[in-house]
Design an enzyme around this catalytic site. Sequence first.
Site, PDB file in Angstrom:
ATOM      1  N   LYS A  33      87.771  56.094  40.807  1.00 27.47           N
ATOM      2  CA  LYS A  33      88.196  57.204  41.372  1.00 27.47           C
ATOM      3  C   LYS A  33      89.110  57.088  42.439  1.00 27.47           C
ATOM      4  O   LYS A  33      90.295  57.940  42.346  1.00 27.47           O
ATOM      5  CB  LYS A  33      87.399  58.351  41.652  1.00 27.47           C
ATOM      6  CG  LYS A  33      86.365  58.654  40.285  1.00 27.47           C
ATOM      7  CD  LYS A  33      85.786  60.091  40.744  1.00 27.47           C
ATOM      8  CE  LYS A  33      84.936  60.588  39.356  1.00 27.47           C
ATOM      9  NZ  LYS A  33      84.132  61.651  39.357  1.00 27.47           N
ATOM     10  N   LYS A  84      85.305  54.613  25.027  1.00 29.52           N
ATOM     11  CA  LYS A  84      84.597  55.655  24.753  1.00 29.52           C
ATOM     12  C   LYS A  84      85.259  57.064  24.807  1.00 29.52           C
ATOM     13  O   LYS A  84      86.298  57.109  25.406  1.00 29.52           O
ATOM     14  CB  LYS A  84      83.423  55.718  25.594  1.00 29.52           C
ATOM     15  CG  LYS A  84      83.806  56.268  26.917  1.00 29.52           C
ATOM     16  CD  LYS A  84      82.420  56.562  27.923  1.00 29.52           C
ATOM     17  CE  LYS A  84      82.581  57.309  29.082  1.00 29.52           C
ATOM     18  NZ  LYS A  84      81.387  57.711  29.874  1.00 29.52           N
ATOM     19  N   LYS A 140      87.697  62.970  27.400  1.00 30.12           N
ATOM     20  CA  LYS A 140      88.749  63.804  27.318  1.00 30.12           C
ATOM     21  C   LYS A 140      90.017  63.375  28.043  1.00 30.12           C
ATOM     22  O   LYS A 140      90.807  63.894  27.530  1.00 30.12           O
ATOM     23  CB  LYS A 140      88.277  64.956  28.411  1.00 30.12           C
ATOM     24  CG  LYS A 140      88.771  66.452  28.136  1.00 30.12           C
ATOM     25  CD  LYS A 140      88.118  67.341  29.005  1.00 30.12           C
ATOM     26  CE  LYS A 140      89.254  68.503  29.317  1.00 30.12           C
ATOM     27  NZ  LYS A 140      88.909  69.198  30.459  1.00 30.12           N
TER      28      LYS A 140
END
Length: 330
Positions: free
Chosen positions: A115, A196, A199
């Site tokens: 992140k 995977k 979104k």
Amino acid sequence: MLPQGKIIFSGIQPSGDIHLGNYLGALQNWTLLQNDNQCFFSIVDYHAITIPYEVAEMPKKVQGAALDALAAGLDPEKCVLFIQSQVPEHTELAWLLNTITPLGELERMTQYKDKTQQHAAAINAGLLNYPILMAADILLYHAELVPVGEDQAQHVELTRLLSRKFNSLFGEYFHEPKVYEASVPRVMSLLDPSKKMSKSLGPNHCLNLSDSPEIIKKKIAKAVTDEGGGGGNEISGGRNLLNLFKMLSTDKPLKQKLEQDYRAGELKYSEFKPLLAETIIKVLEPIQTRRAELTAKPQKVNKILMSGRDRARLIAQKTLQDVKAKMGLA
Ligand code: AMP
Ligand code: TRP
């Protein structure tokens, strides 16, 4: 075999549209666990604000996550569903745990490293301390099992470490929670099966719980299949679609037949794809109907969340009191 008689905690971020990966990987599993265990499920809005977000969208996203969870089958009679920021003991315990968390443990967390790369311009202390808040979520309820995907296992491991460290510093109190891994294969992207379903890849990579039958048919029609026959166990477009069918259909003989066809390299996608689309549509239909019913009754949803908050708080307050006493605080 599903666990029984356990205290279970899990959290879901209010991140907007929920896709089939979230449903099969998390929510569906929660609806099964709630039957024979004491389950706490939280919409973790305090975690969600550790990355940049739209203030005006947040209330809708939190409400949306509650609707999704209830529509997917969480039953307020069987589990405690609540919004994390409505139970202040989460941040209070997180502060206390901060003081016993080695900085190095936080800095080596994979999600933190990912992140900080994704949001290089907005690295805040919340992002680093994120796993401490997660440990507080879990420990407040003395959860024994934490159903999460493998990407969150490292955070549960830190929770175990904090539990041991607290006990050794202040006296036996917490036990060590374990990850509960559901046996759900990863749902992969429809357009790039090496990744995977997520979104962040874009809407056509995902099947959302809110997708209409027309959209589902279109997305499945465009989904990539196998190049050069496929047929194996390794993840490919065809294997991903077949796995989806196997997770969603209840027709055992048909599942076996399609698996055989696939292995023989004889799966006819022109027939299989419409069948898969219909199966998905059928699974989503009752969820979408329930969601529409609940959307029309916001007071009912609010009541469920307030009752969840009160039930959660009762336990959280007791834990916090115990912890403060053990730490020599008033
Ligand atoms: P996220 O929104 O990525 O934080 O995921 C929320 C939950 O859904 C986690 O428990 C994940 O393990 C699960 N999940 C997310 N994406 C997938 C996927 N593509 N396949 C299976 N499970 C998933
Ligand atoms: N970090 C988790 C995720 O992104 C969500 C979460 C927050 C959680 N607190 C938790 C999961 C406590 C399990 C237990 O998916």
